[in-house]
Design a protein around this motif. Structure first.
Motif, PDB file in Angstrom:
ATOM      1  N   UNK A  37       0.849  -1.195   0.000  1.00 38.53           N
ATOM      2  CA  UNK A  37       0.000   0.000   0.000  1.00 38.53           C
ATOM      3  C   UNK A  37       0.890   1.252   0.000  1.00 38.53           C
ATOM      4  N   UNK A  38       0.234   2.411  -0.047  1.00 36.51           N
ATOM      5  CA  UNK A  38       0.973   3.669   0.025  1.00 36.51           C
ATOM      6  C   UNK A  38       1.266   4.008   1.485  1.00 36.51           C
ATOM      7  N   UNK A  39       2.502   4.418   1.755  1.00 34.55           N
ATOM      8  CA  UNK A  39       2.882   4.921   3.076  1.00 34.55           C
ATOM      9  C   UNK A  39       3.252   6.386   2.960  1.00 34.55           C
ATOM     10  N   UNK A  40       4.167   6.829   3.797  1.00 33.63           N
ATOM     11  CA  UNK A  40       4.666   8.206   3.748  1.00 33.63           C
ATOM     12  C   UNK A  40       5.962   8.227   4.538  1.00 33.63           C
ATOM     13  N   UNK A  57      -3.266   0.693  -3.598  1.00 37.53           N
ATOM     14  CA  UNK A  57      -2.024   0.082  -4.093  1.00 37.53           C
ATOM     15  C   UNK A  57      -1.494   0.938  -5.249  1.00 37.53           C
ATOM     16  N   UNK A  58      -0.572   1.847  -4.961  1.00 37.61           N
ATOM     17  CA  UNK A  58      -0.187   2.835  -5.974  1.00 37.61           C
ATOM     18  C   UNK A  58       0.463   2.242  -7.222  1.00 37.61           C
ATOM     19  N   UNK A  59       1.060   1.057  -7.111  1.00 41.44           N
ATOM     20  CA  UNK A  59       1.740   0.493  -8.280  1.00 41.44           C
ATOM     21  C   UNK A  59       0.781  -0.104  -9.314  1.00 41.44           C
ATOM     22  N   UNK A  60      -0.481  -0.297  -8.940  1.00 43.07           N
ATOM     23  CA  UNK A  60      -1.405  -0.943  -9.886  1.00 43.07           C
ATOM     24  C   UNK A  60      -1.576  -0.118 -11.154  1.00 43.07           C
ATOM     25  N   UNK A  61      -1.725   1.190 -10.966  1.00 41.11           N
ATOM     26  CA  UNK A  61      -1.849   2.065 -12.130  1.00 41.11           C
ATOM     27  C   UNK A  61      -0.539   2.810 -12.383  1.00 41.11           C
ATOM     28  N   UNK A  62       0.151   3.109 -11.320  1.00 44.02           N
ATOM     29  CA  UNK A  62       1.387   3.913 -11.373  1.00 44.02           C
ATOM     30  C   UNK A  62       1.159   5.128 -12.275  1.00 44.02           C
ATOM     31  N   UNK A  63       2.032   5.357 -13.277  1.00 47.44           N
ATOM     32  CA  UNK A  63       1.786   6.507 -14.162  1.00 47.44           C
ATOM     33  C   UNK A  63       1.343   6.026 -15.548  1.00 47.44           C
ATOM     34  N   UNK A 431      10.184   3.416  -1.641  1.00 48.60           N
ATOM     35  CA  UNK A 431      10.243   3.353  -0.187  1.00 48.60           C
ATOM     36  C   UNK A 431       8.934   3.705   0.484  1.00 48.60           C
ATOM     37  N   UNK A 432       8.226   4.699  -0.049  1.00 47.07           N
ATOM     38  CA  UNK A 432       7.014   5.168   0.633  1.00 47.07           C
ATOM     39  C   UNK A 432       5.727   4.912  -0.153  1.00 47.07           C
ATOM     40  N   UNK A 433       5.821   4.615  -1.445  1.00 50.16           N
ATOM     41  CA  UNK A 433       4.604   4.443  -2.247  1.00 50.16           C
ATOM     42  C   UNK A 433       3.936   5.754  -2.608  1.00 50.16           C
ATOM     43  N   UNK A 434       4.598   6.864  -2.275  1.00 43.00           N
ATOM     44  CA  UNK A 434       3.995   8.169  -2.574  1.00 43.00           C
ATOM     45  C   UNK A 434       4.237   8.594  -4.018  1.00 43.00           C
ATOM     46  N   UNK A 435       3.373   9.438  -4.550  1.00 40.14           N
ATOM     47  CA  UNK A 435       3.652  10.166  -5.792  1.00 40.14           C
ATOM     48  C   UNK A 435       4.364  11.475  -5.474  1.00 40.14           C
ATOM     49  N   UNK A 447      -1.614  12.227  -7.902  1.00 41.77           N
ATOM     50  CA  UNK A 447      -1.448  12.514  -6.484  1.00 41.77           C
ATOM     51  C   UNK A 447      -1.382  11.234  -5.658  1.00 41.77           C
ATOM     52  N   UNK A 448      -1.015  11.412  -4.402  1.00 42.31           N
ATOM     53  CA  UNK A 448      -0.899  10.254  -3.508  1.00 42.31           C
ATOM     54  C   UNK A 448      -2.175   9.419  -3.445  1.00 42.31           C
ATOM     55  N   UNK A 449      -3.320  10.087  -3.496  1.00 41.46           N
ATOM     56  CA  UNK A 449      -4.586   9.348  -3.357  1.00 41.46           C
ATOM     57  C   UNK A 449      -5.034   8.703  -4.668  1.00 41.46           C
ATOM     58  N   UNK A 450      -4.213   8.851  -5.716  1.00 41.74           N
ATOM     59  CA  UNK A 450      -4.549   8.214  -6.996  1.00 41.74           C
ATOM     60  C   UNK A 450      -5.255   9.154  -7.961  1.00 41.74           C
TER      61      UNK A 450
END
Ligand code: P53
Length: 476
Positions: A37-40, A57-63, A431-435, A447-450
């Motif tokens: 999941x996304x952390x910070x 899960x930020x990597x599912x779509x990523x960019x 490391x953090x899953x953040x954008x 953004x972080x929330x997708x």
């Protein structure tokens, strides 16, 4: 020599899971990155048991590079990239990891991607395993604690070496294999090696065992790659954070030396094909009995790497303490803050001189060509109404590092192949899953929330890097 070689490989670096998205397209399987999941900063990413609906899960779509790579590569070409480092998502080729035959749709995707790079005169530089191993290898086999993974990895390596040998010359086996020296935290053991520990388990010998199997797998892959095509150049990939003593007190110096031993022995095995004696003595002192066979030892000597790829973001600092008479290094407790350097918003120590030191350290130890395959500044960028981003701080960071890199080449005589800054287009932080921890020359509206349109926009650093490449590192 007055500057960089005419064939110096300027480019940029990414990893499949951090930008592709398309996590279920083309028959792709679930990777370890797909269950994080996304952390910070200060909030670790959660490693969930499988994909749980409703979690982010930020990597599912990523960019969404999977669908937009042609436009993105055109932007890299506009900057003048000579090369582009990415990884092949293992799960696109072997969705479960243990199949005997590869997934043709996944292979085709990378054919198209590499063709697109070559069309623009950009040479692909490929990592085989970059924090994205098939998740079923964790649940069914226990990750790299299982010797069977050697065969699965070597099968994957052989398939892609054969398939892409005429499109890809430069390869690396395991990304930042030495991150797992930090075995008390959950992140590195999982991303490097698919390791999940049971409560109370003695983590350290498990880490050494997993790393051993990876080093054997790497050596067997190097050997196989050479047999498939002797012109391939296959390197290792080390996360280089040189460890300084806090003071010149002799025990601080010795502590720093031990720390370097404990974090960089991986390079000795990759380069020299055998374990350093200090580590064998440490195993004996700690009573670790590892599964290291005579065949393994032979394999290690036959698969030494052609070059050393490494990342450099920061230096570390350590000191001796009274409660640690053996001066043993433990990455989760032995590091202290360096009073002479600034830190990024994520606490990473900014130290351009450390890059020159690292280049010299590698060169003095190994005399192999070096390749800086990651460097960069994770920062919060603010996009203006007209889409522009003034990231002067990133330009300052990189210019300072390139200056030190040039000193290592010109004044110190280090053999450096190239420089590929990390996250040349904004992507998901490992490391953090953040954008919002951005590295790119190209801003991505996400953004972080997708949320976000995924639109791309060059930052100020885009034109700057363009001029750096055009002048072969002279105009900084
Ligand atoms: P993020 C730790 C220390 C040094 C490099 O990292 C590291 C890490 C893991 O976070 O990872 C490398 O995204 C890695 C890339 C990663 C990049 O550095 O946490 O090879 O996948 O994105 C930057 O800011």
């Amino acid at each position: 020599m007055s500057g960089f070689n005419a064939n110096f490989m300027w480019g940029g670096a990414v990893a499949a899971h951090q930008l592709e998205g398309g996590w279920q397209e083309g028959g792709k399987g679930v990777s370890v990155a797909d269950v994080m999941t996304a952390g910070a900063h200060g909030i670790p990413r959660e490693i969930t048991p499988g994909v749980i609906p409703g979690k982010n899960y930020p990597n599912h779509e990523a960019i969404d590079f999977y669908h937009r790579y042609k436009d993105d590569i055109a932007l890299f070409a506009e900057m003048g990239f000579k090369c582009f480092r990415t990884s092949i998502a293992w799960t696109r080729i072997f969705p479960l990891g243990d199949e005997s035959l590869p997934n043709e749709a996944g292979l085709q995707f990378y054919d198209c991607l590499f063709d697109e790079c070559l069309k623009h005169g950009i040479e692909p530089v490929i990592t085989l395993s970059h924090f994205e191993m098939p998740y079923p290898l964790v649940t069914e086999y226990g990750g790299w604690r299982n010797r069977k993974l050697i065969d699965f990895f070597v099968r994957f390596a052989k398939v892609v070496f054969k398939r892409y040998q005429h499109k890809v010359k430069y390869w690396m086996t395991f990304n930042e294999i030495n991150n797992q020296a930090n075995f008390h935290e959950d992140f590195a053991p999982f991303t490097n090696s698919g390791l999940k520990y049971s409560p109370g388990e003695d983590r350290e010998p498990v880490m050494f065992q997993a790393a051993h199997y990876e080093l054997v797998a790497s050596a067997l892959a190097v050997k196989a790659g050479r047999e498939i095509n002797p012109s391939l150049k296959i390197g290792c990939m080390i996360a280089m954070c040189p460890i300084y003593p806090l003071t010149c007190a002799p025990n601080d110096m010795m502590m720093a030396m031990n720390a370097m031993h404990r974090r960089y022995w991986f390079t000795d095995v990759h380069v020299r094909g055998k374990y350093p004696q200090h580590l064998l003595n440490y195993f004996a002192r700690r009573g670790f009995t590892l599964d290291i066979t005579e065949e393994d030892k032979q394999a290690l000597t036959q698969g030494c790497v052609d070059y050393i790829g490494f990342s450099y973001y920061m230096s570390f600092t350590t000191k001796a303490t009274a409660d640690n008479p053996q001066l043993d290094y433990d990455e989760s407790t032995s590091l202290v803050s360096n009073p002479y350097v600034q830190k990024s918003d994520w606490g990473w120590q900014i130290d351009p001189v450390g890059l020159r030191y690292s280049l010299n350290w590698f060169w003095d130890h190994y005399q192999l060509p070096l390749f800086i395959v990651e460097n960069g500044f994770g920062a919060i960028d603010v996009q203006q109404a007209d889409g522009s981003v003034d990231d002067q701080y990133r330009i300052d960071y990189m210019a300072a590092h390139i200056r030190e890199m040039k000193k290592a080449v010109v004044e110190d005589g280090v053999d450096l192949m190239g420089y590929t800054p990390w996250g040349c287009i904004d992507l998901v932080s490992a490391g953090t899953g953040e954008m919002k921890k951005r590295y790119g020359f190209i801003y991505v509206d996400k953004n972080n929330d997708g949320s976000g349109t995924l639109a791309r926009h060059p930052k100020k650093s885009f034109a700057w890097y363009q001029q750096v490449i055009a002048s072969n590192g002279e105009k900084l």
